[in-house]
Every structure is written in C-alpha cells, then in structure tokens.
Design a protein around this motif. Structure first.
Motif, PDB file in Angstrom:
ATOM      1  N   ASP A 123      -5.749  -0.566  -3.842  1.00 22.67           N
ATOM      2  CA  ASP A 123      -7.119  -0.212  -3.476  1.00 22.67           C
ATOM      3  C   ASP A 123      -7.919  -1.416  -2.969  1.00 22.67           C
ATOM      4  O   ASP A 123      -8.970  -1.255  -2.353  1.00 22.67           O
ATOM      5  CB  ASP A 123      -7.842   0.431  -4.661  1.00 22.67           C
ATOM      6  N   SER A 132      -3.186   5.463   6.243  1.00 23.55           N
ATOM      7  CA  SER A 132      -3.845   5.284   4.945  1.00 23.55           C
ATOM      8  C   SER A 132      -2.802   5.198   3.850  1.00 23.55           C
ATOM      9  O   SER A 132      -1.586   5.240   4.113  1.00 23.55           O
ATOM     10  CB  SER A 132      -4.794   6.463   4.671  1.00 23.55           C
ATOM     11  N   ALA A 133      -3.267   5.093   2.624  1.00 27.42           N
ATOM     12  CA  ALA A 133      -2.367   4.978   1.477  1.00 27.42           C
ATOM     13  C   ALA A 133      -1.510   6.218   1.285  1.00 27.42           C
ATOM     14  O   ALA A 133      -0.465   6.165   0.622  1.00 27.42           O
ATOM     15  CB  ALA A 133      -3.170   4.686   0.214  1.00 27.42           C
ATOM     16  N   VAL A 146       0.829  -1.212   0.000  1.00 22.28           N
ATOM     17  CA  VAL A 146       0.000   0.000   0.000  1.00 22.28           C
ATOM     18  C   VAL A 146       0.861   1.258   0.000  1.00 22.28           C
ATOM     19  O   VAL A 146       0.628   2.183  -0.787  1.00 22.28           O
ATOM     20  CB  VAL A 146      -0.962   0.004   1.214  1.00 22.28           C
ATOM     21  N   ARG A 154     -14.356  -8.009  -2.655  1.00 22.52           N
ATOM     22  CA  ARG A 154     -14.012  -6.967  -3.627  1.00 22.52           C
ATOM     23  C   ARG A 154     -13.645  -7.530  -4.995  1.00 22.52           C
ATOM     24  O   ARG A 154     -13.755  -6.837  -6.002  1.00 22.52           O
ATOM     25  CB  ARG A 154     -12.852  -6.116  -3.095  1.00 22.52           C
TER      26      ARG A 154
END
Length: 484
Positions: A445, A359-360, A302, A431
C-alpha cells in the motif's frame, strides 16, 4: 574539416556485408549480454568477495566509463577509421572480462568493470556506424531490427546464464563467456572488413576537449546516478560534484569552439535533424530506465510475483522493440521519418496509459502488455532516429553523430535514475513520515502509489517524445556512403 575518405567498394560489396553484420551482432552481443547477466549473479559475487555496500558500483562504474567514452570513440572512428576502433573496443572488453573473472576482491572487480565499460563505449556506437556505412537507408532499418533482436535474445539468455553459472558452476563464468564471442567477432572483423581510409592531412587530436568531456561527463553522470542513493541531493558532496561537472562541461563547450578538429563539433548542436534525434534518444533512455527499474519492483512488491515472472514482464518490451524496429524501414520509406516516429511515440503514449491502469488487483499480463506496447513504440521511434541522423551526414562525420546519439541516451538514462528515484522516494517519505526504508521491504500500500507516481512521470516523458519527434524532417536526402 577532415579530408579522409573510405573506399566504398571495400565495404559495400554485398558478398562481404553478411559476415560484417554477423561480426557487429556478435560484438553487440557482448554488451547486451553483459547488461543482463550480472544482475542475477550479484548474491553469489557478494558471498564470495564480500563488499555488499560496494556492489552497486559494479553497474555505476561500467555505465560511467561507457557513456563518457562514446563521443570520443565516435570522433576517433571518423579520423582513424571504424575497424581499428571497434577492434580496440572488443579487445579491451575481452581483457576486462578476463580480469573480472579472476577478480580477488570487490574493489578489484569494480576496477576491472571500468575496463569493460571503456571497451563497451567503442563497440555499440561504432558497430551502428559501420551499419550506416555499408547499408542504404532502405536497408538499414531491417538491419537495425537484427541488432535490436540481439538485445531481445540477451534479455532472456542473460538472466538464465547468470543463474546457471551462479548456481551450478561459478559466477566467474559470466565474464569468461565473453571470451569466445569477442574472439569470434574480432577474427571476422579482421578478415572480412576491408576498410581503407585515405589520409591527406595530419590530424590534430582534441586532447583538451577529450579530457574535459571525460571528466565533466563522468562527474555529471556520477552525480545523477548516486544522488539520493550514496548521498543526499542537498549534501555538500552532491552540490560540489554537480557544480564542478557543469563548470567542466561549459569549459568543454568553449574549447570545442576553437579546436581544429573538435571531439563534438558545434554544428552537431545546430542541425534540426540531429537535435531532434538526440532529444528522442534522451527520452528513450529516460523511459527505458524507468521501466527497467520499477516494473520488476511493482510486479514483485505489489502484484506478488516471483523475480523470474517479473523479469519476463519487463522482457515483453524487448520483444516488441525488434519487431517494430525491423518493420519501421518499410514505413518510413513510404511515409517518411517524422510520421513513422510519430506512430512510434503514439504507441509509447498508449502503452504508458495502459501502465497507469495497472493496480494491485491487476494480472501481471496487463503489466507485460503495457511493456510490449511501449517496446513497439520505442522500436518505431529509435531506429528511424538513428538512420535519419546518420543519413544527414557523410562518412567522415557519421561516427560523431552516432556517438552523440548514444551519449544522449546514456545521459537520459542517468537523468531517469535521478528523476524517477526522487519521485518514488518523495512519495515513500511522505507516507512514512520521512522514515527511510529499503524499497524492497515496503508494504504494497506504500509501494504501489510511489511507483504509480513514477509511471505518471513516464507518461509525461512519452508526451514529450511526441514533441521531440515532431521536429525531425520527414524526408532527408541520403549522403553518399563514401566520397569517391
């Protein structure tokens, strides 16, 4: 009850404790180094021996052998003494290491890793039991910090040595390097650890309990470690393994109620301090597995870091751990065990909260900061838990309670593998519409939300840690180091 005793003066002399501590640290270093050195050498091992699909068993078989043998060694250490058991463990580990270095195929290497694991099962818990024997409560947490520092140093030295040996010498030296460490530890233990165990009764070894625990525990850990990996959770083999494991563990519990000298006495499960300490160890094992498995994946997949930087982000946890473990003694002597461990669990919750904000677009420093804070919390929680458990019993039961604590952490790690893997794989499948794909090849993602779900589960475990430590007594009258 056993009537053995140990001559307190034979292990309590201050002039002798330094060499004994050094020997225990060297012995612990064998296990700690092995935990990190092999991972970086796997590509070289596979290139030389083949068996790519089999290499995960290099880790699984070792963990299985180590985990299920811990309670057995703990009981034998109470019956026969610490010295013969830890020397046996060190010897077995060194023999296994030499055999691993000469392995000619992947199945042979896996078999020799089993021998290593059986040796490791004696080293760590009995080493900690020896520390409990020769140091007082006031001294023990500082010494626990020394032992924790061995793991911290190994988290850096292990991957570095593994890479150097693989790239410039031979992967076989990642096993041969254990020989001088093991020999040095054994020599010091033989010469400087003058343990004297006086026997007044002939012991009845609980062979039935040992076999049931070894087989049932192995199947349970095997089912948890390989479920969802080697086979589906709802497959026939998974159901069969876990069902037989449960049946054998139930049989073990029934046998222990009737055994003259049980491997795991029923009273271990009836004492508040031991239940709280073991629950703490279980949750610590679970949290460590979640971090060790998914923090590097998040950093690389990530955040886009290299494997080396990802490893250093995780290593921040092993920096915080020994610092807080060595400081915890001063705190619990003033505030008590419960408040010290509550402070630690609060740090774990705080670190887990920081982890959820990553987060990314975050920097890798934020990931490392979260690991460091969690490491500080685990040090404040784990060291007092072991000291409290050991202090609540006398010499002839200290090996059992230390072994039970270590076994609880191993089971927690196995449950963590299963739980975190199920959470991550479930999110990935949702996903991708059920399509299976190697986690290392997933787009960011997809990978980011899957690992964030793992971090949420880890945060939940951190909250449960507060509940577990809240039940431990704040003050525990220390049992004597020995019966005189």
């Amino acid at each position: 009850m056993t009537t053995e005793r140990i001559d307190r003066n034979s292990v309590g002399l201050r002039s002798e404790r330094g060499p004994i501590l050094l020997a225990v640290m060297l012995s612990t270093g064998l296990v700690a180094l092995d935990a990190t050195i092999l991972a970086t050498a796997v590509p070289s091992v596979v290139e030389d021996l083949g068996g790519f699909t089999q290499f995960p068993w290099l880790f699984s078989i070792y963990l299985l052998a180590q985990a299920v043998s811990v309670p057995i060694y703990g009981k034998l250490a109470d019956l026969r003494g610490r010295k013969p058991m830890i020397l046996f463990g060190v010897t077995l580990f060194v023999i296994g290491s030499v055999l691993c270095g000469f392995a000619w195929s992947m199945p042979a290497l896996i078999a020799f890793r089993l021998i290593q694991g059986l040796g490791a099962g004696a080293i760590q818990p009995i080493g900690m039991t020896i520390i409990g024997d020769i140091y007082t409560v006031a001294e023990r947490a500082k010494v626990q910090g020394y032992l924790a520092s061995v793991w911290g140093i190994s988290s850096f030295v292990g991957p570095t040595l593994g890479g150097v040996f693989s790239d410039y010498i031979s992967w076989r030296w990642i096993f041969f390097v254990n020989v001088p460490l093991g020999v040095a530890a054994a020599i010091v233990l033989r010469k400087r650890f003058a343990e004297k165990v006086a026997e007044k009764t002939k012991h009845q070894i609980d062979y039935a309990g040992a076999v049931l625990l070894a087989v049932g525990g192995s199947l349970l850990l095997l089912g948890l470690l390989e479920g969802g990996v080697m086979w589906a959770w709802d497959s026939l083999i998974s159901i069969a393994i876990l069902s037989v494991a449960v049946a054998l563990i139930v049989a073990f519990a029934l046998v222990e109620r009737r055994a003259a000298e049980p491997i795991l006495p029923p009273w271990v499960l009836s004492r508040r301090v031991l239940n709280s300490a073991n629950a703490t160890a279980f949750l610590i094992g679970l949290l460590m597995m979640g971090l060790s498995t998914y923090v590097p994946v998040f950093a690389q997949g990530v955040l886009g870091t290299s494997a080396l930087i990802a490893g250093f982000a995780l290593a921040a946890m092993t920096i915080g751990w020994p610092i807080s473990a060595s400081l915890s003694g001063r705190i619990y002597l003033r505030l008590g065990f419960r408040w010290t461990m509550l402070l630690g669990s609060a740090f774990v919750v705080l670190g887990s909260g920081i982890l959820l904000t990553v987060s990314a677009t975050s920097g890798v420093w934020q990931l490392a900061a979260a690991c460091f804070v969690i490491g500080v919390g685990l040090g404040f929680s784990s060291a007092p838990a072991v000291v409290a458990a050991q202090s609540s019993v006398d010499w002839q039961h200290r090996g059992v309670v230390t072994g039970a604590n270590m076994f609880s952490r191993s089971v927690g790690s196995a449950v963590g593998v299963a739980a975190f893997g199920a959470v991550a794989n479930g999110e990935i499948a949702a996903r991708l519409g059920g399509a299976h794909q190697d986690i290392g090849k997933l787009p960011a993602d997809v990978l980011a939300p899957a690992i964030h779900d793992v971090f949420y589960v880890a945060a939940g475990a951190a909250v449960l840690l507060i509940v577990a430590v809240a039940f431990i007594p704040n003050r525990i009258p220390e049992k004597p180091l020995a019966a005189n």
